[in-house]
Design a protein around this motif. Sequence first.
Motif, mmCIF file in Angstrom:
data_model
loop_
_atom_site.group_PDB
_atom_site.id
_atom_site.type_symbol
_atom_site.label_atom_id
_atom_site.label_comp_id
_atom_site.label_asym_id
_atom_site.label_seq_id
_atom_site.Cartn_x
_atom_site.Cartn_y
_atom_site.Cartn_z
ATOM 1 N N PRO A 195 -2.595 -36.633 -8.212
ATOM 2 C CA PRO A 195 -3.685 -36.001 -8.968
ATOM 3 C C PRO A 195 -3.527 -36.234 -10.467
ATOM 4 N N ALA A 196 -4.645 -36.493 -11.131
ATOM 5 C CA ALA A 196 -4.635 -36.710 -12.588
ATOM 6 C C ALA A 196 -6.020 -36.380 -13.138
ATOM 7 N N ASP A 197 -6.397 -35.109 -13.080
ATOM 8 C CA ASP A 197 -7.750 -34.709 -13.470
ATOM 9 C C ASP A 197 -7.951 -34.811 -14.975
ATOM 10 N N ASP A 198 -9.235 -34.941 -15.389
ATOM 11 C CA ASP A 198 -9.548 -35.018 -16.811
ATOM 12 C C ASP A 198 -9.255 -33.679 -17.490
ATOM 13 N N SER A 199 -9.225 -33.706 -18.813
ATOM 14 C CA SER A 199 -8.737 -32.554 -19.581
ATOM 15 C C SER A 199 -9.821 -31.575 -20.002
ATOM 16 N N GLN A 200 -11.084 -31.796 -19.593
ATOM 17 C CA GLN A 200 -12.183 -31.042 -20.188
ATOM 18 C C GLN A 200 -12.862 -30.053 -19.244
ATOM 19 N N CYS A 201 -12.112 -29.473 -18.316
ATOM 20 C CA CYS A 201 -12.716 -28.487 -17.412
ATOM 21 C C CYS A 201 -13.023 -27.195 -18.168
ATOM 22 N N GLY A 202 -14.299 -26.847 -18.256
ATOM 23 C CA GLY A 202 -14.705 -25.664 -18.997
ATOM 24 C C GLY A 202 -14.157 -24.371 -18.426
ATOM 25 N N TRP A 203 -14.094 -24.281 -17.115
ATOM 26 C CA TRP A 203 -13.566 -23.055 -16.496
ATOM 27 C C TRP A 203 -12.099 -22.852 -16.895
ATOM 28 N N ILE B 83 4.132 -26.069 -3.986
ATOM 29 C CA ILE B 83 4.346 -27.168 -4.922
ATOM 30 C C ILE B 83 3.002 -27.676 -5.437
ATOM 31 N N GLU B 84 2.874 -27.759 -6.741
ATOM 32 C CA GLU B 84 1.641 -28.219 -7.382
ATOM 33 C C GLU B 84 1.955 -29.387 -8.319
ATOM 34 N N ALA B 85 1.207 -30.485 -8.165
ATOM 35 C CA ALA B 85 1.447 -31.670 -8.983
ATOM 36 C C ALA B 85 1.031 -31.465 -10.431
ATOM 37 N N GLN B 86 -0.025 -30.677 -10.649
ATOM 38 C CA GLN B 86 -0.517 -30.437 -11.999
ATOM 39 C C GLN B 86 -0.203 -28.984 -12.384
ATOM 40 N N GLU B 87 -1.138 -28.327 -13.015
ATOM 41 C CA GLU B 87 -0.999 -26.918 -13.358
ATOM 42 C C GLU B 87 -2.008 -26.130 -12.554
ATOM 43 N N VAL B 88 -1.628 -24.972 -12.072
ATOM 44 C CA VAL B 88 -2.540 -24.133 -11.302
ATOM 45 C C VAL B 88 -3.785 -23.811 -12.126
ATOM 46 N N GLY B 89 -4.953 -23.937 -11.500
ATOM 47 C CA GLY B 89 -6.215 -23.667 -12.170
ATOM 48 C C GLY B 89 -6.810 -24.866 -12.873
ATOM 49 N N PHE B 90 -6.028 -25.963 -12.963
ATOM 50 C CA PHE B 90 -6.482 -27.168 -13.652
ATOM 51 C C PHE B 90 -7.124 -28.164 -12.691
ATOM 52 N N SER C 51 -9.639 -26.784 -7.384
ATOM 53 C CA SER C 51 -9.998 -25.393 -7.087
ATOM 54 C C SER C 51 -10.496 -24.643 -8.314
ATOM 55 N N GLY C 52 -10.157 -25.118 -9.510
ATOM 56 C CA GLY C 52 -10.653 -24.503 -10.734
ATOM 57 C C GLY C 52 -11.806 -25.261 -11.357
ATOM 58 N N ARG C 53 -12.386 -26.241 -10.623
ATOM 59 C CA ARG C 53 -13.418 -27.108 -11.184
ATOM 60 C C ARG C 53 -14.751 -27.002 -10.458
ATOM 61 N N ASN C 54 -14.860 -26.155 -9.465
ATOM 62 C CA ASN C 54 -16.110 -26.039 -8.713
ATOM 63 C C ASN C 54 -17.086 -25.122 -9.445
ATOM 64 N N ALA C 55 -18.206 -24.838 -8.817
ATOM 65 C CA ALA C 55 -19.240 -24.037 -9.483
ATOM 66 C C ALA C 55 -19.040 -22.536 -9.318
ATOM 67 N N GLY C 56 -18.050 -22.120 -8.527
ATOM 68 C CA GLY C 56 -17.725 -20.704 -8.431
ATOM 69 C C GLY C 56 -18.575 -19.910 -7.461
ATOM 70 N N PHE C 57 -19.110 -20.561 -6.403
ATOM 71 C CA PHE C 57 -19.895 -19.874 -5.383
ATOM 72 C C PHE C 57 -19.017 -19.640 -4.152
ATOM 73 N N ALA C 58 -18.752 -18.406 -3.818
ATOM 74 C CA ALA C 58 -18.071 -18.064 -2.568
ATOM 75 C C ALA C 58 -19.161 -17.685 -1.563
ATOM 76 N N ILE C 59 -19.600 -18.673 -0.789
ATOM 77 C CA ILE C 59 -20.800 -18.540 0.046
ATOM 78 C C ILE C 59 -20.425 -18.078 1.446
ATOM 79 N N ASP C 60 -21.190 -17.125 1.947
ATOM 80 C CA ASP C 60 -20.932 -16.586 3.273
ATOM 81 C C ASP C 60 -21.679 -17.338 4.364
ATOM 82 N N LEU C 61 -22.878 -17.816 4.093
ATOM 83 C CA LEU C 61 -23.767 -18.318 5.142
ATOM 84 C C LEU C 61 -23.460 -19.755 5.540
ATOM 85 N N PRO C 62 -23.653 -20.098 6.812
ATOM 86 C CA PRO C 62 -23.585 -21.507 7.205
ATOM 87 C C PRO C 62 -24.797 -22.252 6.663
ATOM 88 N N HIS C 63 -24.625 -23.553 6.465
ATOM 89 C CA HIS C 63 -25.729 -24.361 5.938
ATOM 90 C C HIS C 63 -25.554 -25.776 6.489
#
Length: 439
Positions: free
Chosen positions: A8-16, A65-72, A75-87
């Motif tokens: 993993p090597a994510d970019d540095s600009q995650c707003g969350w 074990i985490e290759a980067q930093e937790v939250g970076f 899992s810290g880059r999605n839109a933040g919807f914890a959806i209950d319904l199937p789709h």
Amino acid sequence: MHKVTSLPADDSQCGWYHTSAVRTPRPGHEGVRTARWAIIGAGLTGLAAARRLAERFPNDEIVLIEAQEVGFGPSGRNAGFAIDLPHDIGADDYIGDITTARTVLDLNLVGQQYLKQTVEAHGIDCHLRASGKYQAAVEDSGVAVLDAYRRGLDKLGQAYEVVDGEVLASHIGTRFYRKALFTPGTMLVQPSAMVKGLADTLPANVTLYEHTPITGVDYGDKVTLHHARGQIVADTLLLTNNAFAMHFGFLRGRMLPIFTYGSLTRPLTLQEQAALGGKDFWGLIPAHPFGTTLRRTHDNRILVRNSFSYNADGQPRERCLRRFVKRHRTSFERRFPMLKEVPFDYTWGGSLAMSRNHESQFGQLAPNVYGALCCNGLGITRGTATGKLLADWLAGERNPVIDFLLASPGPNANPPALLLDIGVNLNLAWTQFTAGQEC
């Protein structure tokens, strides 16, 4: 030794990440360490698996074990919807087989409830709210999707509200959309803040190592994980690292690392908030699956998320960020002309693990190796649920939801790499084009 060739090597600009509370990462591992359990990937799935193993096996040592930093990471880059319904986008009514849909609903609720319980028990400040979500349409094709989904929700017996016209504008502050279905069961969250909080409240018998990328593995009666500063030897390994599991020798050619992209504005001024109007906290997903997702956040920013790319090695591409931020700008100004002077503070990409048949992987991968992988874009609820349930299953529990996961055939095989690279990106470009005004 099996060598791990992509990390993993994510970019540095995650707003969350940057707008959540600063935390001190846990030290990386050095030397030699033994443990009963080792888990690779401290995203939502790995955090849930570690917490639940610690609850089920309180006398065992668990290493996460985490290759980067937790939250970076993802899992810290999605839109933040914890959806209950199937789709089920493959079904005419987006619900499909009713028995399967009910089990999927139960599975999603496992994840929601475990997150809610943990956040409340530890007072994690991540702005988790049971706010519901809007699924909104602009064009006739999008309205048809909403009508089909409404019929499916009737069949499933789930609540919704049809919102349109000026009423919809009074909720979200924009007149861009014609119609929406509001479903009350979704929770909205600041995802990086939640992941950081989950990591910092793990039980005492879990040791978290950050910035510890695993570069090689010896599989056998015990599993030995190699990295630049030492080794970790475990009786049992759990892989919760989604598409990177392919680089650990499992599900090769069966998962698709798909990146999606988001931009987050600066906080709106009081004058801009008044010009926008509407509720002060909401989330909206598009009727077309490749359209634009929006959120108004707790700190009065606007999130815009759209655009996709297939990056076979799981690595981000700077050129995609440069290209897609222009699309974000266009999408934002179409929806919020009253805010057209508001700049973006952050633009970032984040990966999803997808499969062509929309199936996930759950259970044993090899002797002493288990996995909960490939959430197909539903990482908050599905990742949390499958991490928890994998630990429950390893503790000897069986229930209908676990049996449902175990019965999955798993991700199916992809075409050869050359065809795949061209085909997936062409398909993504076409489907984004067909989204029309929804994008």
